[in-house]
Design an enzyme around this catalytic site. Structure first.
Site, PDB file in Angstrom:
ATOM      1  N   HIS A  88       2.249   3.542  -9.089  1.00 16.56           N
ATOM      2  CA  HIS A  88       2.061   2.108  -9.355  1.00 16.56           C
ATOM      3  C   HIS A  88       3.241   1.555 -10.179  1.00 16.56           C
ATOM      4  CE1 HIS A  88      -1.769   2.387  -7.498  1.00 16.56           C
ATOM      5  NE2 HIS A  88      -2.379   3.034  -8.474  1.00 16.56           N
ATOM      6  N   ASP A 147       0.831  -1.206   0.000  1.00 16.43           N
ATOM      7  CA  ASP A 147       0.000   0.000   0.000  1.00 16.43           C
ATOM      8  C   ASP A 147       0.865   1.255   0.000  1.00 16.43           C
ATOM      9  OD1 ASP A 147      -2.428   1.329  -0.023  1.00 16.43           O
ATOM     10  OD2 ASP A 147      -2.613   1.344   2.166  1.00 16.43           O
ATOM     11  N   LEU A 151      11.253 -20.196  -4.913  1.00 16.91           N
ATOM     12  CA  LEU A 151      10.188 -19.404  -4.284  1.00 16.91           C
ATOM     13  C   LEU A 151       8.852 -19.599  -5.009  1.00 16.91           C
ATOM     14  CD1 LEU A 151       9.544 -16.937  -2.299  1.00 16.91           C
ATOM     15  CD2 LEU A 151       9.912 -15.504  -4.312  1.00 16.91           C
TER      16      LEU A 151
END
Ligand code: IPE
Ligand code: IPE
Ligand code: MG
Length: 247
Positions: free
Chosen positions: A45, A28, A139
């Protein structure tokens, strides 16, 4: 000896918890990062995508097995259409641009959330990235796009009654995509807010929570390392007693 000294002693004697296996991040603060610089929200963004790349590399290095990133919530459709459109294009570009590096690093990518409301080109990019990285044994990177924790639980319960929590968790994984719904060990939220905003509600039942004031585009590997070492100093009790109280 006061409490904090004895805690420090136990840390110094090496009694630290292992690194978290599953880390989830609510990324955020992109909009505020941009506004503070007089830039459009989309610039935030875009910079956020750079921070994602850094975080993925750092997570693999720290031995984290699963990294789940909240990129777009089911409620984010409420945002102005141009911001939503810009974000969806950004996700598509991120997937196309990053897939070769993910394959190289043996990262397996899954996207969680609804697919039916995504534009077809993004849907295709998601499938292509998932296919290309399916063999990755390093991962497990899960990106939540058009994801709602409550809708995921609803979707799993629509598949019929579950006999056990583990059985329900498997269904939840199937219903929300992204593979088995493993419990979150460490949940990080950047941007200074202290809420879950409908992220991994079931999976975070006993997650350790960390709230960082840093805006997501400024999140660095050092922030992740700090959160992980803070996690390793915590004692998880899962409703039981602390080791000290039990002895
Ligand atoms: C997080 O940053 C990214 C998404 C929700 C898509 P925000 O866009 O929420 O940034 P702020 O909270 O407005 O600063
Ligand atoms: C949560 O952030 C969703 C993502 C980070 C993708 P929001 O910015 O949408 O959350 P609220 O509206 O502040 O709760
Ligand atoms: Mg926000």
């Amino acid at each position: 000896m006061n409490r904090s000294t004895s805690e420090n002693d136990s840390l110094e004697s090496g009694a630290r918890a292992p690194a978290p296996r599953h880390v989830a991040i609510i990324m955020d603060g992109n909009g505020r990062w941009a506004r503070a610089r007089g830039l459009p929200r989309l610039a935030g963004h875009r910079e956020g995508a750079v921070a994602v790349r850094r975080a993925v590399e750092a997570a693999a290095r720290l031995g984290i097995r699963t990294l789940t990133l909240f990129a777009f919530s089911g409620d984010n459709w409420k945002r102005p259409p141009d911001e939503v459109a810009g974000l969806l294009v950004l996700f598509r570009r991120y997937l196309a641009a990053e897939t070769p590096a993910l394959v190289r690093r043996r990262v397996r990518l899954s996207v969680m959330g609804r697919r039916d409301r995504l534009p077809a080109p993004l849907r295709r990019a998601v499938s292509a990235a998932e296919r290309a990285t399916a063999g990755g044994r390093g991962l497990h990177l899960r990106i939540a796009i058009d994801y709602s924790g409550r809708d995921a639980i609803l979707g799993a319960s629509r598949r019929g009654p579950a006999r056990s929590r583990a059985g329900f968790a498997r269904r939840l994984g199937l219903a929300s995509g992204g593979g088995a719904a493993s419990d979150v060990d460490l949940l990080i939220r950047t941007g200074g807010e202290h809420r879950l905003s409908d992220f991994l509600l079931w999976e975070s039942a006993y997650a350790e929570l960390t709230f960082a004031s840093v805006m997501w585009p400024d999140f660095t590997p050092e922030h992740l390392e700090t959160a992980v070492s803070d996690f390793r100093r915590r004692e998880r009790r899962f409703g039981g007693l602390s080791k000290r109280a039990a002895s």
